[in-house]
Design an enzyme around this catalytic site. Structure first.
Site, PDB file in Angstrom:
ATOM      1  N   TYR A 187       0.205 -47.151  21.313  1.00 18.13           N
ATOM      2  CA  TYR A 187      -0.971 -47.667  20.613  1.00 18.13           C
ATOM      3  C   TYR A 187      -1.830 -46.512  20.085  1.00 18.13           C
ATOM      4  O   TYR A 187      -2.120 -46.443  18.888  1.00 18.13           O
ATOM      5  CB  TYR A 187      -1.821 -48.557  21.528  1.00 18.13           C
ATOM      6  CG  TYR A 187      -3.195 -48.798  20.949  1.00 18.13           C
ATOM      7  CD1 TYR A 187      -3.360 -49.605  19.826  1.00 18.13           C
ATOM      8  CD2 TYR A 187      -4.325 -48.164  21.474  1.00 18.13           C
ATOM      9  CE1 TYR A 187      -4.614 -49.794  19.247  1.00 18.13           C
ATOM     10  CE2 TYR A 187      -5.572 -48.346  20.909  1.00 18.13           C
ATOM     11  CZ  TYR A 187      -5.717 -49.160  19.803  1.00 18.13           C
ATOM     12  OH  TYR A 187      -6.952 -49.330  19.233  1.00 18.13           O
ATOM     13  N   SER A 188      -2.255 -45.632  20.972  1.00 16.22           N
ATOM     14  CA  SER A 188      -3.129 -44.526  20.570  1.00 16.22           C
ATOM     15  C   SER A 188      -2.460 -43.654  19.522  1.00 16.22           C
ATOM     16  O   SER A 188      -3.080 -43.254  18.529  1.00 16.22           O
ATOM     17  CB  SER A 188      -3.499 -43.682  21.794  1.00 16.22           C
ATOM     18  OG  SER A 188      -4.103 -44.466  22.794  1.00 16.22           O
TER      19      SER A 188
END
Length: 353
Positions: A155-156
């Site tokens: 995600y990041s």
């Protein structure tokens, strides 16, 4: 701000999500003509349905990964401003579904920027990413906008990629065309209407209502907490500034709380329990086999304060009060559109430019 948004045509991706629903309602209140483009809400219950968000806007249910449909929707609507919020927004989900996460967060951004580039009516695009887009060094200082992009989890990391895509499109296409392309990196957003899996506030609320102990994975993790109205107000201000002076404001911007409001997870849990007047206990389960998550994260908001003249208006206690009020009213089965609009109007009136 009312006069600026009156009659503006705003294309909003992710309008069925938590932040997207708040932003849609606020834009409607400001008099904008809004077209939303997103997948169906992925939680039950959800704010989009409860607050009847689609009532006064055009709502298109489709996938940003489908370039042809997205491009057609934008060309047909002919927006002045595009706010891009559609994303796969969950860290733990991204470990289980990395292909979907990268497809949505990276190629979804490419699709959006390419489609917007081909629509001559567009004057501003704001890509909403995250505070987690930075290469996290677990240090005590707030990350500034010129720090390296990174991200340990899919995600990041995908959001860092989205930022790099944004920068490349700005330098390669948008600046030359006189279109402002900015990105917004907000802190950990809380507020009423969030039921996303593995998020702190929804977990607290569901366990309070069920009368069950709350399992907390990382009680000492530090996060830049802020109410959803703070981040949404920042997106609106950034878009307005970019529209009026594109050469000055088409950049990346951090939006988060003042440093004294950046506190550990355990403090949020304890304050929420106290404000709800709940006897539920919380348990530290961080020794269980859980995926890596960042322990220490702060944002430096000096640039936004100095150049945009934006700053947080709510204390963390205020933010938690609004959050508790929202979920208590929902739990009573009352009208959530009315309460959500009331919280928007109260915030706007108190903090009007």
């Amino acid at each position: 701000m009312n006069n600026f948004w009156q009659g503006k045509k705003v294309f909003l991706t992710g309008h069925t999500g938590f932040k997207g629903s708040w932003l849609s309602l606020w834009l409607q209140e400001l008099g904008a003509t809004v077209c939303g483009y997103a997948l169906e809400p992925n939680t039950q219950p959800n704010l989009f349905t409860l607050a009847q968000v689609a009532k006064n806007m055009q709502s298109i249910i489709d996938d940003i990964c489908d370039f042809e449909k997205l491009s057609s929707a934008i060309k047909q609507f002919q927006p002045d401003i595009i706010l891009h919020l559609a994303a796969q927004p969950l860290v733990r989900y991204s470990y289980e579904n990395p292909i979907e996460t990268y497809s949505t967060n990276v190629m979804g951004t490419v699709n959006l920027l390419e489609a917007a580039k081909q629509c001559e009516s567009v004057k501003v695009v704001v890509n909403v990413t995250t505070d987690k887009c930075y290469e996290n060094k677990e240090w005590v200082w707030g990350y500034r906008e010129n720090e390296p992009m990174g991200g340990h989890d899919p995600y990041s990391n995908s959001k860092a990629c989205s930022e790099l895509v944004t920068s490349a499109y700005r330098d390669s296409f948008y600046t030359k065309a006189g279109v402002a392309l900015a990105s917004a990196r907000a802190g950990n957003v809380i507020g009423g209407g969030d039921w996303s899996k593995d998020r702190l506030i929804p977990d607290i609320i569901s366990n309070i209502i069920a009368g069950q102990n709350i399992e907390i994975r990382y009680p000492d993790a530090i996060r830049p907490w802020q109410h959803v109205l703070e981040s949404v107000s920042a997106y609106l201000l950034l878009a307005k500034k970019c529209f009026n002076e594109p050469k000055i404001y088409a950049e990346a911007w951090n939006f988060g709380p003042h440093l004294q409001e950046v506190i550990p997870v355990r403090n949020i849990v304890e304050q929420m329990l106290k404000k709800w007047n709940s006897q539920v206990k919380w348990l530290d389960v961080s020794d269980k086999d859980t995926p890596h998550e960042t322990n220490y994260l702060k944002l430096d908001i000096a640039k936004a304060m100095g150049k945009l003249h934006w700053q947080p208006k709510l204390t963390l206690s205020n933010a938690l009060d609004l959050t508790v009020e929202w979920y208590k009213v929902w739990h009573k089965g009352e009208n959530m559109r009315e309460l959500t609009l009331k919280q928007i109007k109260d915030y706007h009136l108190k903090n009007e430019e």
